[in-house]
Design an enzyme around this catalytic site. Sequence first.
Site, PDB file in Angstrom:
ATOM      1  N   ASP A 303      37.001  65.241  63.206  1.00  0.00           N
ATOM      2  CA  ASP A 303      37.753  66.494  63.099  1.00  0.00           C
ATOM      3  C   ASP A 303      38.403  66.860  64.432  1.00  0.00           C
ATOM      4  O   ASP A 303      39.105  67.851  64.536  1.00  0.00           O
ATOM      5  CB  ASP A 303      36.791  67.605  62.643  1.00  0.00           C
ATOM      6  CG  ASP A 303      37.483  68.909  62.359  1.00  0.00           C
ATOM      7  OD1 ASP A 303      38.502  68.878  61.647  1.00  0.00           O
ATOM      8  OD2 ASP A 303      37.012  69.954  62.843  1.00  0.00           O
ATOM      9  N   CYS A 329      21.941  54.114  70.285  1.00  0.00           N
ATOM     10  CA  CYS A 329      22.153  53.074  71.293  1.00  0.00           C
ATOM     11  C   CYS A 329      23.625  52.713  71.434  1.00  0.00           C
ATOM     12  O   CYS A 329      23.962  51.761  72.145  1.00  0.00           O
ATOM     13  CB  CYS A 329      21.345  51.836  70.939  1.00  0.00           C
ATOM     14  SG  CYS A 329      19.598  52.182  70.925  1.00  0.00           S
TER      15      CYS A 329
END
Length: 383
Positions: A303, A329
Site C-alpha cells: 500500500d 530472515c
Amino acid sequence: MNTNLRLPSPYTPAALSALVGKFGSPLFVIDCDVIRRQYRALAEALPGVDLHYALKPLPDRTVVKVLAREGSWFDLATNGEVDLVRKAGIPPERCIHTHPIKRDADIRHTLDYGVTTFVVDNPDEVDKFVAYRDRVQLLLRLSFRSPEAVVDLSRKFGCDTDAALELARRAARARIRVAGLSFHVGSQVARPDMYVQAIETCAGLIAEGRRGLGPFEILDIGGGFPIDYLEPVAPIAEFCAPIRAALARLPEKIRVIAEPGRFICGPAAIGLATVMGRAKRDGRWWYYLDDGLYGTFSGQLYDHSRFPVEPVLPHGGERQHCVVAGPTCDSIDVVSEDIMLPELEIGDLVVARQIGAYTIATATDFNFFPRARVLAVNVARGG
Ligand SMILES: *Cc1c(COP(=O)(O)O)cnc(C)c1O
C-alpha cells in the site's frame, strides 16, 4: 477478538504495556470509538451520501457490527467478504458487490445471500448477468486516472465514457437493469479535483443514459478519502467541500453512495510490537521487532504507506539514527531504514499508529512468525 475492554484514548503507556502483558505481542488493537468517529466525520462531510464501508482494508467482524449500528452500508468484493457480513447479521439490502471481474460461482454466492447490485466494466461481464437479469441491477464502472493517488485504482478497472454507453446499450438489449455509474479515483487521494471531474463527467453520462438505456439513478463515488500518515492531509470536511458542491449540481433523484475503506479504519488501529534483539551495525542500532513487513507492516510494501513508529515508554536519552527491522530472515524485512529513536532495550514495546488499513489484512505468517493478534476495544458505544 472482541474484549469488552474500555480503553480511554489516548492510550497511556501503562495501558498498552498491560495489554501486551495480557494478550501477548505483537498486537493489533482496533479502537471502535475511532471507527465511529471516522464514520461520523465522513457522514457529516458528505451529507446525504450513503456510506458503504469497503471491507477490503480491514475485513473485521467487530468493525462491521460497530458500523452497522452507526447506520453504515457495506461494499463487498469477494465471497469471503460476503460470508463475513452474512455471519455478522447484516441485511443483504445494505450491501452492494463491486468487484468488476467475477466468476459465475461468485455471482451465485452473492445472489444466494441476497445482494442484487453488481458492478461491471466490460461486455463479457455484462453477459454474465443475462441468466440473472430478473434479479440484478448493474452499476457501470468508469475509469478516471489519478496519477497522484498513492494507489491508482483506475488502471486495473473501469472503462471510458464511450465504452460505458456501449455497455449500457448491451445491458438494455439484454433487458438487464442499469441502475447507475460508479468510479474509484484511487486510494489516499491527494486532492479532491478528480472526484469533481468524475462527478461532472458522470452527470453527462447519466443524462444520456436516462434517454432509454436504464434508470441511471445511482452514482457511486467510490473510496479514496485520505488520512494522515507521516504527512498530514486536509481535514475531511475541507477535503470534501468541492465534492459536496459538485454533488449539489447533479440532477434530482440521484442516490449518491460512496465506498470508504481507509478513511474509516486506517486511524482506528495501532500495532504493538516488542524488541526481540538489537545489534550495532556500521555505527547504528538495528532493532529487531516481532512484527514487520511480512506482518502488520505489509502495508508499507503493498500500500506504499509509512506508519509513525514510537517507543511506548521512552527511556529518555538522545534520539539517534537507527534502523527498525522485522523478525524474519529476509533482508527486505526492514520497517524503517532511518528513523530517529531514543536507545531501545530488548523487551521494549514499540507502537505504530494509523495502521488500520491494508496492514493486518495483507499480513502473512512467513517464516512462521504469526500475525499479530487482533483485539477490538471500546466496542460498546459511549462511556
Ligand atoms: C479498495 C476499494 C475501496 C476502498 O478504497 P479506500 O481508498 O480504502 O477508501 C472502495 N471500493 C472499491 C471498489 C475498492 O476496490
